[in-house]
Design a protein around this motif. Structure first.
Motif, PDB file in Angstrom:
ATOM      1  N   PRO A   1     -21.692   6.287 -38.359  1.00  0.00           N
ATOM      2  CA  PRO A   1     -21.881   6.299 -36.907  1.00  0.00           C
ATOM      3  C   PRO A   1     -23.324   6.085 -36.446  1.00  0.00           C
ATOM      4  N   VAL A   2     -24.274   6.194 -37.343  1.00  0.00           N
ATOM      5  CA  VAL A   2     -25.669   5.956 -36.971  1.00  0.00           C
ATOM      6  C   VAL A   2     -25.898   4.470 -36.705  1.00  0.00           C
ATOM      7  N   PHE A   3     -25.213   3.619 -37.466  1.00  0.00           N
ATOM      8  CA  PHE A   3     -25.328   2.176 -37.256  1.00  0.00           C
ATOM      9  C   PHE A   3     -24.404   1.755 -36.120  1.00  0.00           C
ATOM     10  N   GLN A   4     -24.942   0.984 -35.187  1.00  0.00           N
ATOM     11  CA  GLN A   4     -24.115   0.432 -34.130  1.00  0.00           C
ATOM     12  C   GLN A   4     -23.622  -0.959 -34.520  1.00  0.00           C
ATOM     13  N   ARG A   5     -24.465  -1.675 -35.264  1.00  0.00           N
ATOM     14  CA  ARG A   5     -24.144  -3.041 -35.681  1.00  0.00           C
ATOM     15  C   ARG A   5     -25.051  -3.387 -36.848  1.00  0.00           C
ATOM     16  N   VAL A   6     -24.507  -4.110 -37.823  1.00  0.00           N
ATOM     17  CA  VAL A   6     -25.297  -4.540 -38.975  1.00  0.00           C
ATOM     18  C   VAL A   6     -25.091  -6.040 -39.152  1.00  0.00           C
ATOM     19  N   VAL A   7     -26.196  -6.782 -39.289  1.00  0.00           N
ATOM     20  CA  VAL A   7     -26.148  -8.216 -39.558  1.00  0.00           C
ATOM     21  C   VAL A   7     -26.902  -8.436 -40.861  1.00  0.00           C
ATOM     22  N   VAL A   8     -26.250  -9.100 -41.826  1.00  0.00           N
ATOM     23  CA  VAL A   8     -26.875  -9.272 -43.137  1.00  0.00           C
ATOM     24  C   VAL A   8     -26.346 -10.523 -43.819  1.00  0.00           C
ATOM     25  N   GLY A   9     -27.219 -11.165 -44.599  1.00  0.00           N
ATOM     26  CA  GLY A   9     -26.799 -12.338 -45.360  1.00  0.00           C
ATOM     27  C   GLY A   9     -27.979 -13.062 -45.957  1.00  0.00           C
ATOM     28  N   ALA A  10     -27.666 -14.159 -46.637  1.00  0.00           N
ATOM     29  CA  ALA A  10     -28.687 -14.971 -47.291  1.00  0.00           C
ATOM     30  C   ALA A  10     -29.162 -16.066 -46.340  1.00  0.00           C
ATOM     31  N   VAL A  11     -30.476 -16.246 -46.271  1.00  0.00           N
ATOM     32  CA  VAL A  11     -31.064 -17.328 -45.498  1.00  0.00           C
ATOM     33  C   VAL A  11     -31.572 -18.352 -46.495  1.00  0.00           C
ATOM     34  N   GLU A  12     -31.079 -19.574 -46.368  1.00  0.00           N
ATOM     35  CA  GLU A  12     -31.444 -20.624 -47.313  1.00  0.00           C
ATOM     36  C   GLU A  12     -32.638 -21.406 -46.789  1.00  0.00           C
TER      37      GLU A  12
ATOM     38  N   ASP B   1     -29.686   5.664 -30.926  1.00  0.00           N
ATOM     39  CA  ASP B   1     -30.843   6.484 -30.588  1.00  0.00           C
ATOM     40  C   ASP B   1     -30.600   7.896 -31.127  1.00  0.00           C
ATOM     41  N   PRO B   2     -31.509   8.427 -31.959  1.00  0.00           N
ATOM     42  CA  PRO B   2     -31.295   9.754 -32.545  1.00  0.00           C
ATOM     43  C   PRO B   2     -31.103  10.861 -31.512  1.00  0.00           C
ATOM     44  N   THR B   3     -31.673  10.686 -30.328  1.00  0.00           N
ATOM     45  CA  THR B   3     -31.524  11.724 -29.303  1.00  0.00           C
ATOM     46  C   THR B   3     -30.115  11.739 -28.716  1.00  0.00           C
ATOM     47  N   GLU B   4     -29.357  10.646 -28.923  1.00  0.00           N
ATOM     48  CA  GLU B   4     -28.004  10.572 -28.391  1.00  0.00           C
ATOM     49  C   GLU B   4     -26.942  10.987 -29.420  1.00  0.00           C
ATOM     50  N   LEU B   5     -27.365  11.285 -30.635  1.00  0.00           N
ATOM     51  CA  LEU B   5     -26.419  11.665 -31.679  1.00  0.00           C
ATOM     52  C   LEU B   5     -26.042  13.135 -31.568  1.00  0.00           C
ATOM     53  N   GLY B   6     -24.782  13.412 -31.818  1.00  0.00           N
ATOM     54  CA  GLY B   6     -24.330  14.796 -31.841  1.00  0.00           C
ATOM     55  C   GLY B   6     -24.691  15.443 -33.162  1.00  0.00           C
ATOM     56  N   PRO B   7     -24.540  16.768 -33.291  1.00  0.00           N
ATOM     57  CA  PRO B   7     -24.899  17.472 -34.521  1.00  0.00           C
ATOM     58  C   PRO B   7     -24.175  16.935 -35.761  1.00  0.00           C
ATOM     59  N   GLU B   8     -22.902  16.552 -35.602  1.00  0.00           N
ATOM     60  CA  GLU B   8     -22.160  16.029 -36.747  1.00  0.00           C
ATOM     61  C   GLU B   8     -22.677  14.650 -37.182  1.00  0.00           C
ATOM     62  N   ASP B   9     -23.164  13.865 -36.215  1.00  0.00           N
ATOM     63  CA  ASP B   9     -23.696  12.547 -36.538  1.00  0.00           C
ATOM     64  C   ASP B   9     -25.081  12.615 -37.155  1.00  0.00           C
ATOM     65  N   LEU B  10     -25.829  13.694 -36.876  1.00  0.00           N
ATOM     66  CA  LEU B  10     -27.163  13.823 -37.468  1.00  0.00           C
ATOM     67  C   LEU B  10     -27.080  13.911 -38.988  1.00  0.00           C
ATOM     68  N   GLU B  11     -26.007  14.509 -39.496  1.00  0.00           N
ATOM     69  CA  GLU B  11     -25.829  14.572 -40.944  1.00  0.00           C
ATOM     70  C   GLU B  11     -25.663  13.167 -41.521  1.00  0.00           C
ATOM     71  N   SER B  12     -25.080  12.284 -40.730  1.00  0.00           N
ATOM     72  CA  SER B  12     -24.863  10.908 -41.174  1.00  0.00           C
ATOM     73  C   SER B  12     -26.166  10.111 -41.219  1.00  0.00           C
ATOM     74  N   ALA B  13     -27.206  10.594 -40.544  1.00  0.00           N
ATOM     75  CA  ALA B  13     -28.474   9.863 -40.510  1.00  0.00           C
ATOM     76  C   ALA B  13     -29.074   9.727 -41.907  1.00  0.00           C
ATOM     77  N   GLY B  14     -29.037  10.796 -42.686  1.00  0.00           N
ATOM     78  CA  GLY B  14     -29.551  10.733 -44.063  1.00  0.00           C
ATOM     79  C   GLY B  14     -28.746   9.778 -44.913  1.00  0.00           C
ATOM     80  N   GLU B  15     -27.422   9.782 -44.707  1.00  0.00           N
ATOM     81  CA  GLU B  15     -26.562   8.854 -45.440  1.00  0.00           C
ATOM     82  C   GLU B  15     -26.849   7.413 -45.038  1.00  0.00           C
ATOM     83  N   ALA B  16     -27.179   7.179 -43.776  1.00  0.00           N
ATOM     84  CA  ALA B  16     -27.490   5.831 -43.301  1.00  0.00           C
ATOM     85  C   ALA B  16     -28.768   5.316 -43.957  1.00  0.00           C
ATOM     86  N   VAL B  17     -29.780   6.163 -44.036  1.00  0.00           N
ATOM     87  CA  VAL B  17     -31.044   5.783 -44.682  1.00  0.00           C
ATOM     88  C   VAL B  17     -30.796   5.470 -46.156  1.00  0.00           C
TER      89      VAL B  17
END
Length: 126
Positions: A50-61, A77-93
Motif C-alpha cells: 500500500p505504500v506504492f501508488q504506482r510502479v513503472v519499471v523496465g529496460a531502456v535500450e 505521502d507518509p503523513t497520509e498512511l494509517g498505522p497499519e500501512d506504516l508497517e508496510s513502509a519498511g517492506e516497501a523499502v
C-alpha cells in the motif's frame, strides 16, 4: 524516472531474463505499459504494497550501449498512511532495494556512489 547501470561486464538481460515475472513477484500484477525513450516499461497500477501508488519499471535500450534499468516508484505521502500501512513502509523499502540489487548487482551504497559520479561528470568545470 531513474536509470541504473549494471555492474561492469553484466547485462540486465543476464541478471533478469524474465523482467515481467520478476516485476510481478516484487510489486504485483502488471496493468499496462508506458513508453519511455522508445522502450516499453511495465506499469503496476495497483501494487501489492500500500505504500506504492504506482510502479513503472523496465529496460531502456540504447544503441551501442548496454541496456539500463529505468524505474519510477510513486509512493504515498507518509503523513497520509494509517498505522497499519506504516508497517508496510519498511517492506516497501526492502522490496525496492532487493529488486534493484537483483537487477543491477549493486547495493544501495554503490548505486548512490554511481549516481553521485554521474552528477559530478555532468557538472561544468569552472
Amino acid at each position: 524516472m531513474k536509470e541504473y547501470k549494471m555492474r561492469r561486464g553484466e547485462t540486465l538481460e543476464e541478471r533478469i531474463p524474465d523482467m515481467e515475472a520478476t516485476v510481478e513477484d516484487y510489486f504485483g500484477p502488471i496493468t499496462g505499459t508506458e513508453d519511455y525513450k522508445g522502450s516499453d516499461l511495465y506499469v503496476v497500477g495497483e501494487p501489492k504494497n500500500p505504500v506504492f501508488q504506482r510502479v513503472v519499471v523496465g529496460a531502456v535500450e540504447y544503441s551501442g550501449k548496454k541496456d539500463r534499468l529505468a524505474v519510477n516508484f510513486e509512493e504515498a505521502d507518509p503523513t497520509e498512511l494509517g498505522p497499519e500501512d506504516l508497517e508496510s513502509a519498511g517492506e516497501a523499502v526492502s522490496a525496492k532495494n532487493e529488486f534493484l540489487l537483483e537487477a543491477t548487482g549493486r547495493d544501495a551504497k554503490s548505486r548512490r556512489d554511481s549516481m553521485k559520479r554521474a552528477v559530478e561528470d555532468d557538472a561544468p568545470d569552472y
